[in-house]
Motif scaffolding. Structure first.
Motif, PDB file in Angstrom:
ATOM      1  N   GLY A   1      -3.702 -37.298  61.066  1.00  0.00           N
ATOM      2  CA  GLY A   1      -2.662 -36.292  60.793  1.00  0.00           C
ATOM      3  C   GLY A   1      -2.288 -35.513  62.040  1.00  0.00           C
ATOM      4  O   GLY A   1      -1.104 -35.374  62.372  1.00  0.00           O
TER       5      GLY A   1
ATOM      6  N   LEU B   1       4.811 -37.213  45.589  1.00  0.00           N
ATOM      7  CA  LEU B   1       5.202 -36.401  46.739  1.00  0.00           C
ATOM      8  C   LEU B   1       5.558 -37.251  47.950  1.00  0.00           C
ATOM      9  O   LEU B   1       6.454 -36.882  48.733  1.00  0.00           O
TER      10      LEU B   1
ATOM     11  N   PRO C   1      -0.364 -34.571  50.302  1.00  0.00           N
ATOM     12  CA  PRO C   1      -1.682 -34.247  49.758  1.00  0.00           C
ATOM     13  C   PRO C   1      -2.102 -35.200  48.634  1.00  0.00           C
ATOM     14  O   PRO C   1      -1.406 -36.178  48.340  1.00  0.00           O
TER      15      PRO C   1
ATOM     16  N   THR D   1      -3.732 -25.477  56.561  1.00  0.00           N
ATOM     17  CA  THR D   1      -3.367 -26.700  57.279  1.00  0.00           C
ATOM     18  C   THR D   1      -1.923 -26.604  57.763  1.00  0.00           C
ATOM     19  O   THR D   1      -1.606 -27.018  58.893  1.00  0.00           O
TER      20      THR D   1
END
Ligand code: NAP
Length: 502
Positions: free
Chosen positions: A230, A175, A168, A250
């Motif tokens: 994605g 991350l 994200p 999601t």
């Protein structure tokens, strides 16, 4: 580079007539920097000015397929490296990132709107630390043996294969590196899809990986939207593993898509975390801790303590001191080292957060601080995504504002009578990621922590991380654990070999 809107479905953007120098970020596939197969672009906008600051490829299934093919063909050679050799590669990446750590911080602040001091101390520092940490972990990793009568069991750990990593926008490189480092350490090859809202440091990582000379195809980067790039990654038949960090809705779509060929799956999802302040807490230490837990990164951290539960005997005293601290927070220009609260990531996100503030009024809440654009924002930042730190009281603990993730600088206050009620409120949400308890009595703190249905609880601190410990949520906050040996285990298949010896 043209000055017309890319018309790719993103939010209408402000185009700076002088933006001829803005960078075109590229995909990195099989050791080559490339544009999208579609040759379409997405605009990357500044959260602070609304102006375009970069373009990224609007990639689709063709780009994902090329990246997966590259990762598949690089897999045998990479998997054959020893753990020590792979650790050495991670150290090289960490060294190169460290040399460019100020650039990492500047790009992260530019792309996300977060204060530069935070980008330096958290985002840049932790991205480097992630590579170093997993280099050390994989060096120290000792597979188990189990003796039994006439036999020895040897557990070996094989790479899972091609890893699809989706991340994200709130802590972009922090991350991404948290996934890339253990995936590579355990011998997997990678296709990464960062958020298209904050693509800059992922591109910098690709540049660094290219500079250090990691074999082509081991790390691949595909920019683009979740819907196009994605979902093509999560549904690709030749991807063996998906590690996803993002929103809960999601995550459900990702899980359904990844189930088609039984991909190994890790989901790190949203949170609605409780901060429990007991009457015996040391308020001088607690107030700064609770403010930090509520508002770090503009409240855009999955672990943020957005519901503050206060024992009723100290409610008024706590709220008075808390509001003073909240109203003292410098909000504004992220490049100013004194700023503690920057801009929200996008105008869409600001709109979503504002809709919850409106809803809180309908649900009976009273706004004690914030709820609007901060005063004194300079003219050049007039189109930025600004919101003052917002404090709301008077909401039912079951209200939507108190149970749904807002993911902005908004906290709700709730009094409680005793431990039982504190736990009932803390657990009255579908989320189960984290929480914190503030008390001088550590036994009581531990007892309350054990009663909170989440994957992590801090007592008298927040976001105090030891990277060896398990990280992850329960309920709608996720599936699986990251961190230390939990990551090494997720990014590998354990195989038992039993040697019989009469
Ligand atoms: P998001 O909208 O769920 O997006 C996360 C990533 O998934 C982005 O790269 C996104 O691409 C991509 N994506 C979107 N739809 C997809 C689909 N159908 N298939 C595959 N990928 C898809 O989350 P976000 O708004 O970026 O991040 C905020 C959320 O992340 C919050 O809920 C927060 O709590 C959570 N979070 C959790 C943790 C944790 O460790 N538990 C840590 C940080 C953040 P696009 O950006 O192009 O849509």
């Amino acid at each position: 580079m043209g000055d017309e809107c890319c018309n790719s479905g993103c939010k209408p953007c402000l185009l700076d007539p002088d933006d001829g120098d803005i960078p075109d970020l590229l995909n990195y596939i099989d050791g080559e920097f490339t544009t999208a197969a579609s040759e379409e672009w997405l605009n990357d906008l500044s959260p602070v000015t609304g102006m375009r600051i970069a373009r990224v490829p609007n990639s689709n299934e063709d780009d994902i397929d090329a990246a997966v093919t590259a990762a598949r063909s690089a897999l045998p050679e990479w998997a054959a490296f020893s753990r020590e050799e792979r650790a050495t590669w991670l150290d090289k990446i960490a060294d190169a990132l460290e040399v460019r750590s100020e650039e990492v911080a500047q790009l992260e602040s530019l792309d996300t709107g977060k204060p530069i001091t935070l980008a330096r101390s958290v985002d840049a520092a932790r991205s480097i630390a992630n590579f170093r940490f997993f280099a050390e972990q994989v060096r120290e990793f000792t597979p188990e043996t189990f003796e039994m009568t006439n036999a020895t069991n040897h557990v070996i750990y094989k790479p899972v294969g091609v890893a699809g990593l989706i991340t994200p926008w709130n802590l972009p490189l922090y991350l991404l590196s948290w996934k890339v480092a253990p995936a590579l350490a355990m011998g997997n090859t990678v296709v990464a899809k960062p958020s298209e809202l904050t693509p800059m440091t992922a591109s910098l990582l690709a540049e660094i990986i290219d500079d250090v000379g990691l074999p082509a195809g081991v790390f691949n980067l595909v920019h683009g939207t979740g819907i196009n790039a994605g979902s093509a990654l999560t549904s690709h038949h030749d991807v063996d593993l998906i590690s996803f960090t993002g929103g809960t809705a999601t995550g459900a779509a990702v899980a359904a898509s990844a189930a088609s060929n039984f991909k190994k799956l890790s989901l790190e999802l949203g949170g609605k975390n409780a901060t429990i302040v007991c009457a015996d807490a040391d308020l001088d230490a607690t107030i700064p801790g609770v403010v930090r837990a509520g508002f770090l990164n503009q409240g855009q951290v999955c672990l943020c303590g957005s519901r503050i539960l206060i024992e009723e005997s100290i409610y008024d005293e706590f709220v008075g001191k808390f509001l003073t601290a909240v109203n003292d927070m410098p909000v504004g220009d992220p490049s100013d080292p004194d700023t503690t609260l920057g801009a929200l990531v996008s105008s869409d996100h600001l709109e979503k957060v504002m809709s919850y503030i409106t809803l809180s009024q309908e649900e009976g809440g009273r706004i004690l601080a914030g709820g609007n654009k901060p005063e004194g924002i300079p003219e050049q930042f007039a189109n930025g995504n600004w919101l003052s730190p917002t404090v709301i009281e008077g909401l039912s603990p079951e209200s939507r504002c108190a149970t749904e993730e807002i993911f902005g600088p908004v906290v709700t206050l709730h009094p409680f009578a005793d431990e039982e009620e504190a736990l009932a409120i803390a657990n009255a949400t579908d989320y189960g990621l984290a929480g914190s308890v503030w008390t001088r009595d550590l036994e009581k703190g531990k007892r309350i922590a054990e009663g909170i249905d989440t994957g992590m609880v801090w007592v008298n601190t927040w976001l105090h991380r030891d990277l060896r410990t398990p990280f992850g949520g329960v309920k709608h906050s996720g599936v699986g654990r990251e961190g230390g040996r939990w990551s090494l285990s997720f990014y590998s298949h354990a195989v038992n070999i039993c040697l019989y010896d009469e």
